[in-house]
Motif scaffolding. Structure first.
Motif, PDB file in Angstrom:
ATOM      1  N   MET A  87       0.919  -1.326   0.177  1.00 17.70           N
ATOM      2  CA  MET A  87      -0.033  -0.133  -0.174  1.00 17.70           C
ATOM      3  C   MET A  87       0.829   1.126  -0.146  1.00 17.70           C
ATOM      4  O   MET A  87       2.175   1.219   0.289  1.00 17.70           O
ATOM      5  CB  MET A  87      -0.724   0.105   1.381  1.00 17.70           C
ATOM      6  N   THR A  88       0.369   2.396  -0.615  1.00 19.67           N
ATOM      7  CA  THR A  88       0.798   3.559  -0.279  1.00 19.67           C
ATOM      8  C   THR A  88      -0.283   4.642   0.037  1.00 19.67           C
ATOM      9  O   THR A  88      -1.133   4.659  -0.350  1.00 19.67           O
ATOM     10  CB  THR A  88       1.561   4.083  -1.770  1.00 19.67           C
ATOM     11  N   TYR A  89       0.388   5.638   1.265  1.00 17.82           N
ATOM     12  CA  TYR A  89      -0.467   6.539   1.534  1.00 17.82           C
ATOM     13  C   TYR A  89       0.117   7.952   1.360  1.00 17.82           C
ATOM     14  O   TYR A  89       1.471   7.751   1.766  1.00 17.82           O
ATOM     15  CB  TYR A  89      -0.718   6.330   2.966  1.00 17.82           C
ATOM     16  N   ALA A  90      -0.228   9.075   1.243  1.00 21.78           N
ATOM     17  CA  ALA A  90       0.213  10.297   1.144  1.00 21.78           C
ATOM     18  C   ALA A  90      -0.647  11.236   1.319  1.00 21.78           C
ATOM     19  O   ALA A  90      -1.677  11.072   1.537  1.00 21.78           O
ATOM     20  CB  ALA A  90       0.703  10.436  -0.487  1.00 21.78           C
ATOM     21  N   ALA A  91       0.106  12.302   1.594  1.00 17.81           N
ATOM     22  CA  ALA A  91      -0.646  13.644   2.116  1.00 17.81           C
ATOM     23  C   ALA A  91       0.219  14.719   2.132  1.00 17.81           C
ATOM     24  O   ALA A  91       1.317  14.735   2.183  1.00 17.81           O
ATOM     25  CB  ALA A  91      -1.428  13.482   3.278  1.00 17.81           C
ATOM     26  N   TRP A  92      -0.335  16.182   1.851  1.00 18.09           N
ATOM     27  CA  TRP A  92       0.157  17.357   2.017  1.00 18.09           C
ATOM     28  C   TRP A  92      -0.041  17.682   3.538  1.00 18.09           C
ATOM     29  O   TRP A  92      -1.094  17.675   3.738  1.00 18.09           O
ATOM     30  CB  TRP A  92      -0.197  18.535   1.172  1.00 18.09           C
ATOM     31  N   ILE A  93       1.067  18.250   4.271  1.00 24.85           N
ATOM     32  CA  ILE A  93       0.683  18.552   5.703  1.00 24.85           C
ATOM     33  C   ILE A  93       1.473  19.856   6.004  1.00 24.85           C
ATOM     34  O   ILE A  93       2.321  20.194   5.332  1.00 24.85           O
ATOM     35  CB  ILE A  93       1.354  17.363   6.575  1.00 24.85           C
ATOM     36  N   ALA A 233       2.701  -0.758  -4.274  1.00 28.04           N
ATOM     37  CA  ALA A 233       3.750   0.364  -3.829  1.00 28.04           C
ATOM     38  C   ALA A 233       4.167   1.058  -4.993  1.00 28.04           C
ATOM     39  O   ALA A 233       4.633   0.792  -6.023  1.00 28.04           O
ATOM     40  CB  ALA A 233       4.944  -0.678  -3.349  1.00 28.04           C
ATOM     41  N   LEU A 234       4.109   2.532  -4.915  1.00 27.14           N
ATOM     42  CA  LEU A 234       4.500   3.419  -5.873  1.00 27.14           C
ATOM     43  C   LEU A 234       5.872   3.725  -5.979  1.00 27.14           C
ATOM     44  O   LEU A 234       6.417   3.649  -4.816  1.00 27.14           O
ATOM     45  CB  LEU A 234       3.646   4.818  -5.583  1.00 27.14           C
ATOM     46  N   SER A 235       6.455   4.017  -7.101  1.00 28.02           N
ATOM     47  CA  SER A 235       7.863   4.219  -7.246  1.00 28.02           C
ATOM     48  C   SER A 235       7.926   5.795  -6.639  1.00 28.02           C
ATOM     49  O   SER A 235       7.123   6.450  -6.535  1.00 28.02           O
ATOM     50  CB  SER A 235       8.300   3.993  -8.451  1.00 28.02           C
ATOM     51  N   VAL A 236       9.236   5.971  -6.609  1.00 26.21           N
ATOM     52  CA  VAL A 236       9.524   7.302  -6.402  1.00 26.21           C
ATOM     53  C   VAL A 236       9.134   8.215  -7.358  1.00 26.21           C
ATOM     54  O   VAL A 236       8.623   9.559  -6.945  1.00 26.21           O
ATOM     55  CB  VAL A 236      11.087   7.648  -5.962  1.00 26.21           C
ATOM     56  N   GLU A 237       9.152   8.091  -8.672  1.00 26.57           N
ATOM     57  CA  GLU A 237       8.882   8.791  -9.797  1.00 26.57           C
ATOM     58  C   GLU A 237       7.165   8.970  -9.843  1.00 26.57           C
ATOM     59  O   GLU A 237       6.878  10.022  -9.924  1.00 26.57           O
ATOM     60  CB  GLU A 237       9.299   8.231 -11.078  1.00 26.57           C
ATOM     61  N   GLN A 238       6.514   7.950  -9.288  1.00 25.87           N
ATOM     62  CA  GLN A 238       5.075   8.210  -9.165  1.00 25.87           C
ATOM     63  C   GLN A 238       4.647   8.930  -8.107  1.00 25.87           C
ATOM     64  O   GLN A 238       3.698   9.769  -7.938  1.00 25.87           O
ATOM     65  CB  GLN A 238       4.182   6.574  -9.088  1.00 25.87           C
ATOM     66  N   ILE A 239       5.466   8.788  -6.807  1.00 30.50           N
ATOM     67  CA  ILE A 239       5.254   9.757  -5.796  1.00 30.50           C
ATOM     68  C   ILE A 239       5.253  11.192  -6.095  1.00 30.50           C
ATOM     69  O   ILE A 239       4.641  12.034  -5.735  1.00 30.50           O
ATOM     70  CB  ILE A 239       5.949   9.354  -4.574  1.00 30.50           C
ATOM     71  N   GLN A 240       6.493  11.419  -6.788  1.00 32.36           N
ATOM     72  CA  GLN A 240       6.660  12.735  -7.335  1.00 32.36           C
ATOM     73  C   GLN A 240       5.539  13.136  -8.176  1.00 32.36           C
ATOM     74  O   GLN A 240       5.037  14.358  -8.259  1.00 32.36           O
ATOM     75  CB  GLN A 240       8.066  12.778  -8.019  1.00 32.36           C
ATOM     76  N   LYS A 241       4.782  12.494  -9.034  1.00 33.15           N
ATOM     77  CA  LYS A 241       3.608  12.765  -9.950  1.00 33.15           C
ATOM     78  C   LYS A 241       2.514  13.154  -8.977  1.00 33.15           C
ATOM     79  O   LYS A 241       2.083  14.209  -9.150  1.00 33.15           O
ATOM     80  CB  LYS A 241       3.392  11.800 -10.833  1.00 33.15           C
ATOM     81  N   VAL A 242       2.196  12.567  -7.973  1.00 33.09           N
ATOM     82  CA  VAL A 242       1.188  12.832  -6.924  1.00 33.09           C
ATOM     83  C   VAL A 242       1.495  13.901  -6.268  1.00 33.09           C
ATOM     84  O   VAL A 242       0.481  14.851  -6.062  1.00 33.09           O
ATOM     85  CB  VAL A 242       1.013  11.442  -6.239  1.00 33.09           C
ATOM     86  N   MET A 243       2.748  14.134  -5.754  1.00 33.82           N
ATOM     87  CA  MET A 243       3.358  15.243  -5.118  1.00 33.82           C
ATOM     88  C   MET A 243       2.940  16.518  -6.105  1.00 33.82           C
ATOM     89  O   MET A 243       2.524  17.723  -5.429  1.00 33.82           O
ATOM     90  CB  MET A 243       4.658  15.494  -4.711  1.00 33.82           C
TER      91      MET A 243
END
Length: 331
Positions: A87-93, A233-243
């Motif tokens: 799983m991958t969890y993310a947020a702007w805080i 599991a998102l890759s670092v590149e995908q996490i950067q896209k989400v960011m």
């Protein structure tokens, strides 16, 4: 900055394989709406939502002293168990916790840290904190209670700031038995190996945003924006896209073709899917995500005992493609 998000609901929801799928996304743009599916976001009793300028559009404001929180019914993800699935969890805080608030939280707790919950499983028994920040007078960090018997923190200390927007993410992989933290699109600290995963999906299928499941501690001080959850599991590149507020993972997703459609919709006794011949499973869901019926490796789904109404048909193909179609049943 104004937030722009293009979303096509029901008739053309597209997804990647089950291993990588955006499951939930709360933008908090002056609304309590999941932008992905029919999940429900409910504020704490008597809590009137307060919105502020966010990283993108608006954000939700939380007063940790009052233990303010929002509960998310994620019944549609039943079966995606974080104890067995990555799983991958993310947020702007944006943490506004003051020294006095931090010291008060440290004194009230037992860990010597002021914990600020971002995402927590809500349920009885061995449900766990998914993602939170921790502070004391000498350090700050990103952490989880998702494995072993204690808080797991990034090995890079002092990675969480106050009074500025930061993007945080966690990738949990129970097969590899690893936890990886990200701040502002970069891995922070080492990949952490754990003995046992204890992220157990609650039986009631509910997450809590902004506070501990007990509702009496670990409130978040500040603002949250773009809280989201992915299977896989998102890759670092995908996490950067989400960011960067880009949730289009089409480059890694097989898309359910527009040619895949329900024959003669509305239907009465049977759903027949046309335009595809590699169906793995069809699942009929209520609009709030509850399973009604399933069929395996067939393009048809019979409807004994199904009442008239509107439903979602979840379509899973053998190549990993997943999508939804809206269907009306008329008896």
């Amino acid at each position: 900055m104004r937030k722009i998000f293009i979303f096509i609901m029901m008739s053309m929801i597209v997804s990647n394989s089950f291993s990588q799928e955006l499951l939930f996304r709360a933008t908090f743009d002056e609304k309590l709406t999941d932008e992905v599916g029919p999940y429900q976001i409910t504020p704490k009793a008597d809590l009137v939502p307060t919105y502020v300028d966010g990283k993108y559009g608006k954000a939700i404001s939380l007063n940790g002293a009052n233990i303010e929180y929002y509960d998310v019914n994620t019944t549609l993800t039943a079966g995606i168990d974080p104890k067995t699935n990555a799983m991958t969890y993310a947020a702007w805080i944006y943490s506004t916790i003051t020294d006095a608030q931090r010291d008060s939280a440290v004194a009230a707790g037992t860990s010597g840290l002021a914990e600020q919950q971002i995402i927590h499983f809500l349920g009885t028994g061995n449900t766990r904190v998914v993602l939170h920040t921790v502070f004391n007078d000498v350090t700050s960090n990103i952490a989880t209670w998702g494995a072993t018997g204690a808080s797991i923190q990034s090995t890079a200390s002092n990675c969480i700031a106050r009074n500025e927007w930061q993007h945080v993410a966690i990738v949990t992989d129970p097969t590899a038995k690893t936890v990886t933290f990200y701040v502002n699109g970069a891995q922070v600290g080492d990949v952490i190996t754990v003995e046992e995963f204890k992220l157990v999906a609650p039986g009631n299928g509910i997450y809590r945003i902004g506070a501990h499941k007990l509702g009496d501690r670990s409130g978040f001080f500040g603002y949250l924006d773009e809280v989201c959850m992915f299977s896989g599991a998102l890759s670092v590149e995908q996490i950067q896209k989400v960011m960067a507020n880009n949730y289009d993972l089409a480059a890694v997703r097989p898309v359910l073709s527009d040619d895949v459609r329900i024959l003669s919709n509305p239907v009465k006794d049977v759903i027949t899917l046309e335009g595809v011949d590699n169906v793995k499973q069809l699942t009929l869901l209520t609009l709030d995500g509850r399973n009604v019926l399933k069929s395996n490796r067939t393009n048809t789904l019979e409807l004994p005992g199904v009442s008239s109404g509107n439903y979602l048909l979840k379509v899973e193909l053998t190549d990993g493609t997943l999508g939804f179609r809206k269907v009306s049943v008329i008896k």
